[in-house]
Scaffold this active site. Structure first.
Site, PDB file in Angstrom:
ATOM      1  N   ARG A   1      47.933 -22.571  13.915  1.00 41.74           N
ATOM      2  CA  ARG A   1      48.130 -21.329  14.658  1.00 41.74           C
ATOM      3  C   ARG A   1      47.874 -20.148  13.728  1.00 41.74           C
ATOM      4  NH1 ARG A   1      52.373 -24.887  15.690  1.00 41.74           N
ATOM      5  NH2 ARG A   1      52.581 -25.561  17.869  1.00 41.74           N
TER       6      ARG A   1
ATOM      7  N   ARG B   1      41.821 -23.469  17.735  1.00 37.41           N
ATOM      8  CA  ARG B   1      42.771 -24.602  17.786  1.00 37.41           C
ATOM      9  C   ARG B   1      42.381 -25.549  18.928  1.00 37.41           C
ATOM     10  NH1 ARG B   1      48.121 -25.853  16.373  1.00 37.41           N
ATOM     11  NH2 ARG B   1      49.565 -26.341  18.064  1.00 37.41           N
TER      12      ARG B   1
ATOM     13  N   HIS C   1      52.306 -30.273  17.878  1.00 34.80           N
ATOM     14  CA  HIS C   1      52.902 -30.163  19.211  1.00 34.80           C
ATOM     15  C   HIS C   1      54.204 -30.953  19.247  1.00 34.80           C
ATOM     16  CE1 HIS C   1      48.770 -29.328  21.264  1.00 34.80           C
ATOM     17  NE2 HIS C   1      49.352 -28.224  20.864  1.00 34.80           N
TER      18      HIS C   1
END
Length: 360
Positions: A206, A309, A332
């Site tokens: 990120r 991403r 995640h």
């Protein structure tokens, strides 16, 4: 500003939080104790600032907020809003040559995206739950508001991503851009920008994770480089850099400025032109510059760091990588988040449609 709310937060965020009621400030102390990321805390501060500015403009006290006030607030910011940010300006005194600091307000108009609307509702929901839990309020007006509201349709969009060929064009755009410049005095800018794009495409990190990297985030192991990424919830993950990304990062490190870097930014991996830590906004502006240079198709013209991403996830799954592995690489917390990319690269579905040629 002499008073500081928390030394763990940027000065600009301190200035926002100190304007809030004391009970709301306690909410932020709880977030800090829970080790929430600086970016998460900043997002809450920005969202609350919009809300309290609205309440002040309407002469409504926090304890008097009801579902009708909430409805009017969300309608008020439905299509966009003006955000006030505090920026520290450094200016050199023309007489003494001393660098002086002062704060100035800047206003930015922001579109309110679907994700932005959801986040603001979640922020306000968290605040009122906290205020009820701590007995500042007897009831939660957000619950009443949401019970009376029509549920928005849950529209799931396919993630936008680059193809392998488009990703290569984006990387090459860095060299193309600087070849057009008559002066190449700042070669380290070029190496920095290439390294950042390669890290995005290699690790899928990120943008908040990238700007948070420090020099000691890089771990060397014989002939390979790994990078330690601090993700959401303070979770760390270690990712290996492929040869191209490792070489790009090493090229930048060999050029990275070492002099005139402020003490508080000396450990930052990526520096901006002022030799301070890169910001999320700065990274986004840099990426958009190379997207234009690469002359990518309309679909890819709005590529952001987060869409790089998406690109890594799609390329990995298209290459047959395990869904669980991709989940771990991206950081995640739920595999359901990773599964959205399977809809994009479902080769069996594509094959079934291709085989229609045999029937038609």
């Amino acid at each position: 500003m002499s008073e500081i709310f928390s030394r763990r937060l940027p000065e600009s965020i301190n200035r926002i939080i100190l304007r809030f009621p004391e009970d709301v400030q306690e909410f932020f102390l709880e977030m800090i104790s829970a080790d929430r990321s600086k970016q998460t805390i900043a997002n809450y501060a920005y969202d609350f600032s919009l809300f309290f500015d609205y309440l002040e403009s309407k002469g409504v006290a926090l304890e008097d907020v009801d579902p009708k006030v909430l409805k009017r607030f969300f309608r008020h910011i439905e299509n966009g809003y003006e955000r006030t940010v505090h920026v520290k300006i450094h200016k050199k005194d023309p007489v003494t040559g001393e660098i002086q600091e002062h704060w100035t307000e800047r206003k930015h108009y922001r579109e309110n995206s679907r994700a932005g609307k959801q986040r603001k509702r979640a922020s306000i929901r968290s605040l009122f739950r906290y205020l009820v839990k701590t007995h500042f309020l007897a009831r939660d007006p957000m619950e009443e508001y949401e019970d009376a509201s029509l549920r928005a349709r849950n529209l799931k969009k396919m993630p936008v991503f680059l193809t392998q060929e488009e990703a290569m064009r984006l990387i090459q755009a860095v060299s193309q851009y600087y070849e057009k410049q008559k002066r190449r005095r700042h070669r380290w800018y070029e190496e920095r920008d290439r390294a950042m794009i390669l890290l995005f495409l290699n690790t899928g990190m990120r943008v908040s994770e990238l700007v948070g990297l420090n020099l000691n985030s890089i771990q060397s192991d014989r002939d390979s480089l790994h990078i330690i990424v601090l993700g959401k919830g303070g979770k760390e993950r270690m990712l290996k850099l492929n040869r191209t990304a490792a070489e790009g990062l090493q090229a930048y490190l060999s050029q990275r400025p070492r002099e005139h870097v402020p003490a508080e930014h000396q450990h930052a991996l990526f520096l901006n032109k002022n030799r301070t830590r890169m910001s999320r906004k700065g990274v986004g502006e840099i990426l958009r510059k190379y997207v234009r240079e690469a002359n990518l198709p309309p679909k890819a013209a709005s590529i952001s760091p987060h869409k790089l991403r998406h690109t890594l996830a799609t390329l990995l799954l298209s290459n047959g990588e395990n869904l669980r592995v991709v989940q771990e690489i991206l950081g995640h917390s739920s595999i359901q988040t990773t599964q959205i990319y399977t809809h994009v690269i479902n080769s069996e579905k594509d094959g079934a449609l291709d085989r229609l040629n045999e029937l038609m």
